[in-house]
Enzyme design. Structure first.
Site, mmCIF file in Angstrom:
data_model
loop_
_atom_site.group_PDB
_atom_site.id
_atom_site.type_symbol
_atom_site.label_atom_id
_atom_site.label_comp_id
_atom_site.label_asym_id
_atom_site.label_seq_id
_atom_site.Cartn_x
_atom_site.Cartn_y
_atom_site.Cartn_z
ATOM 1 N N THR A 1 90.113 28.168 -92.139
ATOM 2 C CA THR A 1 90.974 29.122 -92.855
ATOM 3 C C THR A 1 90.365 30.518 -92.843
ATOM 4 O OG1 THR A 1 91.778 27.338 -94.276
ATOM 5 C CG2 THR A 1 92.121 29.595 -95.030
ATOM 6 N N SER B 1 87.334 19.487 -92.173
ATOM 7 C CA SER B 1 87.466 20.170 -93.461
ATOM 8 C C SER B 1 86.134 20.745 -93.892
ATOM 9 C CB SER B 1 87.982 19.182 -94.506
ATOM 10 O OG SER B 1 88.088 19.812 -95.754
ATOM 11 N N GLY B 2 86.137 22.041 -94.278
ATOM 12 C CA GLY B 2 84.919 22.709 -94.698
ATOM 13 C C GLY B 2 84.198 23.441 -93.592
ATOM 14 N N GLY C 1 91.064 19.241 -88.543
ATOM 15 C CA GLY C 1 90.196 18.740 -87.488
ATOM 16 C C GLY C 1 90.234 17.225 -87.456
ATOM 17 N N SER D 1 90.043 23.593 -99.255
ATOM 18 C CA SER D 1 90.457 22.868 -98.048
ATOM 19 C C SER D 1 91.965 22.975 -97.852
ATOM 20 C CB SER D 1 90.056 21.397 -98.176
ATOM 21 O OG SER D 1 90.516 20.661 -97.067
ATOM 22 N N SER D 2 92.385 23.338 -96.620
ATOM 23 C CA SER D 2 93.814 23.383 -96.289
ATOM 24 C C SER D 2 94.310 21.955 -96.124
ATOM 25 C CB SER D 2 94.048 24.170 -95.002
ATOM 26 O OG SER D 2 93.638 25.496 -95.138
ATOM 27 N N GLU E 1 89.373 13.569 -88.241
ATOM 28 C CA GLU E 1 88.869 13.020 -89.498
ATOM 29 C C GLU E 1 88.480 11.564 -89.322
ATOM 30 O OE1 GLU E 1 91.583 13.676 -92.685
ATOM 31 O OE2 GLU E 1 91.142 15.822 -92.817
ATOM 32 N N ASN F 1 85.043 20.530 -99.121
ATOM 33 C CA ASN F 1 85.421 21.949 -99.078
ATOM 34 C C ASN F 1 86.112 22.300 -100.384
ATOM 35 O OD1 ASN F 1 86.126 24.523 -98.392
ATOM 36 N ND2 ASN F 1 87.515 23.984 -96.745
#
Length: 1107
Positions: free
Chosen positions: A112, A107-108, A387, A160-161, A389, A157
């Site tokens: 996206t 994330s970040g 991704g 973040s998605s 985590e 992020n």
């Protein structure tokens, strides 16, 4: 001519990690940092693109960049995401190969944004046309909608998605987009009800409250204040750089472009508002007679508003929060829910409502963007998914995400090796086996249908009896204890090993990216994802059309007693489908890396990047690529790049490109084991060999540059010399020409001067002769003129003397005749002739004066003050007297037209003038208002029929007044009636008479000098009406009321007029007490009106606005 560049030209660090020397993790990280510091955020590992998030805008995504990378070889330019997108698109269009682009990273890291760049590049380079542009616009505009409902601000992020997205973009045979299909994976729906500290809920909640109009929020029963909603975290409600209001307008516009109808958008916003309202519902315990606690809703306002939004019967939903119905075969049993269970049911409903709404949104977008034709399609897939985590507290969501990344890593290694093998076979080079870590054993640990962790979790959720997270962990310890990639506290103890970093309620899995510690708390509940059937049925009963679609299992006609599939089972099936889909396509990889945790530009944290490089398996990817040949290139560009290193191939090679490369390498004496010849490419094993060729090429280019400079400088000097020589000849020729021209001009100018002097002398001589001749002629003319003048003057003088003599004779004769006539008629004149002539003259003047006055008479209006001007001074007194007589006569004629009623009105107006002129400030405004008398139409209004019958005499005045209360100074509305004998005060609403006062009982009336309507009616002491005291009233028609009272007294039998006192301070008798009423100028609190206020028991103060 187009100048072609190469990946190796002007390279900062190493553009392709396959060529890095030495191959180590430190060198890998150092190369990334060096390129990142120079804003080179893209680096290759063969055909894989590494993308570093710069946390700032870079000018590398312009339309010029798109054209620069369009239809270019992958390694022809510096690394860029556009190169991978172009390679993928051209392979799909020209080779008819389905493609997929896999974007991974934590994330970040910019996943996206990377997917947006890929889609925007494909949209820019594919075909044009109205229909094609519409499809492209719909595909691009689907992103803002999904981001609003599926993205959130996290600590890592700001956008973040929180879901995985896979989009298949479909193209026709020309490469033009036809449509697309979106698949979503594992929305983090637990975020709806709870967010970690420093994070937000999904964007759409904040965008709706910030950007919707007041009218929209009123319809949705919402307030802009975030703090009023329990599901919204307040510590990060506003984020710097995020414009929630502007984003909401963007989302509304995107939904319109994608194809959402206005009623669909309204329905979606109503469900979002319902989720917010649902979070505000709170419960309280209520004891029952059986000793069990039952939950009840505390404040039903939010529940009522939510039910109104969704069209649900409030009692049905309230019961669903308090009771649970369990069905088994043909039996039904209802149990009560305690407060904890009610809160669980509320949160479960909110999570299911939002996740189902999100799935419906994806399906609705797919309906709009799907291809309309059924012809054969080419497909490009873009995967944007979580991704790997590793958090301090890892739960069920991290376990599922990491399982998906294990599958992606597995397919990545398999497809990379397969691609290498296929290329070697295609080029005719012997394939050698490559040693690498195969994570299939980890995938099997998780997904095995018998002993896998997901299978055991499903088995634990479905078995009867008491099921907890601890029983699930015990089962894992029993089945997986011997697995080399599984660890727990119990399995360690069984092996007589002590690991204090491993708590009792946790287990650890050795993933390909490292060890991850999972806390089992919540695994069973999150896997069950249980929603009580009572809530589903309550939702299905809603009148809201979209709710029925989202909760089909609530239909009583289709009751299914079968337990729904678990979350883990559904995700495992969707991941399996995704893997099968990816295996049918040619893969392209984008590995996103986050340089720091501060979301700031120009900061590179080595430890964080190293951690991501490890769990993304980038070093292993490099080793796989370098296990065979590190570098490969087609023969033509290779020969074009290095041909200057061999005299036989420089400057032009006329044979086949492969033969030229063979001659080149033979001449350079490159060892045979360092390269291999393929069918269309040259393969170089070691990067050192490539760098050696590059160094030789650089030195050769320097020598060639020196040679070119030498030749150029010689050519430049020769050209300069020839130019100087040619210039000297030209300058000499121009100088000689100039000198001859100058000499000719001097000779010519001298001749002209000589000629001019000769011509001047001749002209002056001729002029002198002409002037002499002219003077002679002028002298003759002058003498002749003087002679003729003298003769004319003499003749004129004689004529004038003749005329004077004739005139003198005529004058003398006339005087003589007059003398004779006077002597002859003197005897006929009388002595009084002068008086008669004077009288006649005066008569004619008067006659003329009266006739003129007749023509200039003024109008008959009494207010017309005009009068003709006086023609003679001796008529001044006569003129003024006539004016007075005319005015009196005109007034008499005007009065003769009046009726008796009008005469009475004018008498009242005259009386008002005598009473109030220059005494009361209110008087000037009343002059232009006629005295009507009856202002409430008492005889016509049925409301006052009873009051009209009570009054015997004719009503002279009927109006609304305010009776002032001495206690507080406030007024009460009353009807004021005046007859010839009495005055009455009646209630405005009922018409009941409150007070009746005979006019003889009135002693006087008091008013102020100010611009107010207050007046006091004072009662005579000892009269029958004195018991009630005086009356303090207020009316807009004060002048008319007091004037009529005064006039009625004048016409009474005793001819005693009512006394009127005008003063700014007077006393009023209220029963037994006397109160002073004082008028002052000021600004009342209630605006521009008059205000009465009680100061004490003896003083009422009236504030009158200043004029």
């Amino acid at each position: 001519m187009e100048v072609k560049t190469s990946l190796l030209d002007n390279m900062i660090g190493v553009g392709d990690m396959v060529l890095i020397e030495p191959l180590s993790e430190d060198a890998f990280i150092e190369n990334l940092k060096k390129r990142f510091d120079h804003n080179e955020i893209y680096t290759y590992i063969g055909s894989v693109v590494i993308s570093m998030n710069p946390y700032k805008s870079l000018p590398i995504y312009t339309a010029e960049k798109v054209e620069e990378y369009r239809n270019r070889n992958f390694y022809e330019l510096s690394p860029h995401i556009y190169a991978l997108a172009d390679e993928s698109y051209r392979s799909l269009r020209d080779q008819d190969k389905d493609q997929c682009i896999l974007i991974t990273g934590e994330s970040g890291a910019g996943k996206t944004e990377a997917s947006k760049f890929v889609m925007s590049y494909v949209a820019a380079v594919c075909g044009k046309g109205q229909e094609v542009n519409k499809v492209k616009e719909q595909l691009l505009q689907s992103n803002p909608v999904l981001e609003a409902f599926g993205n959130a601000k996290t600590v890592r992020n700001d956008n973040s998605s929180r879901f995985g997205k896979y989009m298949d973009i479909e193209f026709d045979f020309k490469g033009d987009p036809l449509g697309g299909v979106i698949s979503n994976y594992l929305l983090e729906k637990s975020r709806v009800v709870k967010q970690p500290r420093g994070e937000r809920n999904f964007h759409i909640f904040y965008q709706l409250l910030s950007g919707a109009s007041d009218d929209t929020l009123k319809k949705l029963k919402l307030d802009r204040d975030f703090s009023k909603y329990n599901y919204l975290s307040l510590d990060s409600a506003t984020v710097n750089g995020l414009d929630d209001a502007g984003s909401f307008r963007t989302v509304r516009n995107a939904m319109q472009i994608v194809g959402f109808m206005e009623d669909e958008v309204q329905s979606i916003l109503e469900l979002v508002a319902a989720v917010l309202k649902l979070g505000n519902i709170e419960f309280k315990p209520e004891s029952r007679c059986n000793g069990y606690d039952e939950s009840r809703v505390k404040d039903k306002n939010d529940l009522k508003e939510m039910c109104e939004l969704l069209g649900i019967d409030q009692s049905v939903l309230e019961r669903a929060f308090s009771y649970r119905t369990v069905e088994a075969k043909m039996e039904k049993m209802s149990t009560t829910l305690n407060v904890a269970q009610a809160y669980y049911a509320r949160d479960a409903l909110a999570k299911n409502l939002y996740s189902r709404l999100f799935s419906w949104l994806v399906n609705r977008i797919n309906e709009s963007i799907k291809a309309q034709t059924k012809t054969h399609k080419k497909v490009m897939g873009v995967l944007d998914i979580y991704g790997f985590e590793i958090f301090e507290d890892n739960s069920f969501e991290q376990f599922i995400i990491n399982y998906c990344n294990e599958k992606l890593q597995q397919i990545f290694i398999e497809l990379t090796l397969r691609e290498e093998q296929e290329e070697y076979v295609r080029e005719g080079i012997e394939w050698t086996n490559i040693e690498y870590f195969n994570n299939a054993i980890i995938c099997d640990l998780i997904e095995n249908n018998k002993n896998g962790i997901l299978a055991m979790l499903d088995e634990e959720c479905l078995r009867p009896g008491t099921v907890t997270d601890e029983t699930f962990l015990d089962k894992l310890n029993t089945v997986c204890a011997e697995h080399q990639h599984f660890e727990s506290r119990q399995s360690k103890n069984s092996k007589f090993l002590t690991d204090h970093s491993l708590p009792h309620n946790c287990f650890r899995i050795q993933h390909y990216a490292g060890k991850v510690l999972y806390r089992v708390e919540g695994f069973v509940d999150k896997n069950n994802d249980l929603l009580y059937r009572d809530l589903s049925q309550a939702m299905y009963k809603a009148k809201h059309g979209l709710i029925k679609v989202l909760f089909p299992e609530g239909n009583p006609a289709k009751v299914n007693l079968k337990r729904p599939p678990t979350a883990g089972f559904q995700f495992k099936a969707s991941v399996g489908t995704l893997m099968k889909n990816l295996l049918t396509k040619n893969p392209n990889y984008i590995r996103c890396i986050k340089p720091n945790d501060k979301k700031a530009a120009h900061i590179f944290t080595d430890s964080l990047v190293c951690h991501q490089v490890r769990y993304l398996g980038l070093m292993e990817n490099v080793r796989v690529r370098r296990a065979g040949y590190a570098f490969r290139q087609a023969y033509e560009p290779c020969l074009e790049r290095y041909k200057m290193l061999c005299k036989q191939t420089w400057p032009h090679w006329k044979g086949p490109a492969r033969k030229g490369v063979e001659v080149l390498l033979t001449d350079l004496q490159v060892p045979a084991e360092e390269f291999a010849y393929g069918r269309s490419k040259i393969f170089i094993r070691n990067p050192r060999m490539l760098f050696s060729l590059e160094e030789k090429r650089r030195q050769c280019l320097e020598n060639l540059a020196t040679l070119i400079q030498k030749i150029y400088r010689g050519w430049k000097c020769r050209t300069h010399f020839l130019l100087m020589k040619k210039s000297q000849v030209v300058v000499a020729a121009w100088y000689r020409r100039f000198a001859q021209q100058k000499k000719y001009q001097n000779i010519r100018s001298s001749a002209l001067v000589f000629q001019s002097f000769i011509r001047g002398w001749k002209a002056r001589k001729l002029l002198r002769e002409l002037k002499h001749k002219k003077r002679c002629e002028k002298a003759v003319s002058t003498i002749s003129a003087y002679w003729h003048g003298t003769q004319a003057r003499r003749e004129l003088k004689s004529l004038k003397e003749e005329a004077r003599r004739k005139h003198s004779v005529a004058v003398i004769w006339a005087y003589w005749l007059g003398l004779k006539v006077r002597r002859e008629y003197r005897k006929f004149f009388r002595a009084d002739a002068g008086k008669k002539i004077y009288a006649f003259t005066i008569q004619r003047i008067m006659q003329k004066y009266f006739l003129g006055l007749k023509k200039t008479m003024p109008s008959m209006s009494p207010v017309d003050k005009s009068w003709p001007a006086r023609p003679y001074g001796f008529l001044d007194r006569t003129h003024q007297e006539l004016r007075r007589i005319f005015h009196l006569w005109r007034c008499k004629k005007y009065r003769s037209q009046f009726t008796e009623e009008k005469k009475a009105t004018y008498k009242e107006k005259l009386a008002a003038s005598e009473l109030f002129k220059d005494k009361k400030a209110l008087y000037p405004s009343s002059v232009g208002q006629p005295f009507k008398g009856d202002y409430v139409e008492i005889t016509k209004n049925p409301k006052y029929q009873k009051l009209n019958s009570f009054v015997e005499d004719k009503v002279l005045l009927a109006d609304m007044v305010s009776k002032i209360n001495r206690a507080n100074g406030k007024g009460a509305p009353r009807v004021f009636l005046l007859t010839k004998k009495s005055l009455f005060l009646a209630d405005l609403k009922t018409g009941q008479v409150k007070a009746s006062v005979p006019l003889p009982d009135l002693s006087s009336v008091s008013v102020s000098t100010q611009n107010d309507g207050f007046f006091a009616l004072k009662i005579k002491e000892g009269s029958t009406s004195a018991a009630k005291g005086d009356f303090l009233l207020s009316s807009d028609r004060l002048i008319e009321i007091i004037t009529k009272l005064h006039c009625i007294g004048a016409t009474s039998a005793d001819k005693k007029q009512l006394k009127v006192d005008i003063s700014d301070e007077f006393l009023v008798q209220f029963k037994q007490d006397k109160v002073c009423v004082k008028f002052i100028q000021g600004t009342p609190k209630n605006g521009n009106g008059v205000a009465c206020k009680r100061k004490n028991n003896r003083l009422l103060e009236v504030s009158v606005p200043s004029p």
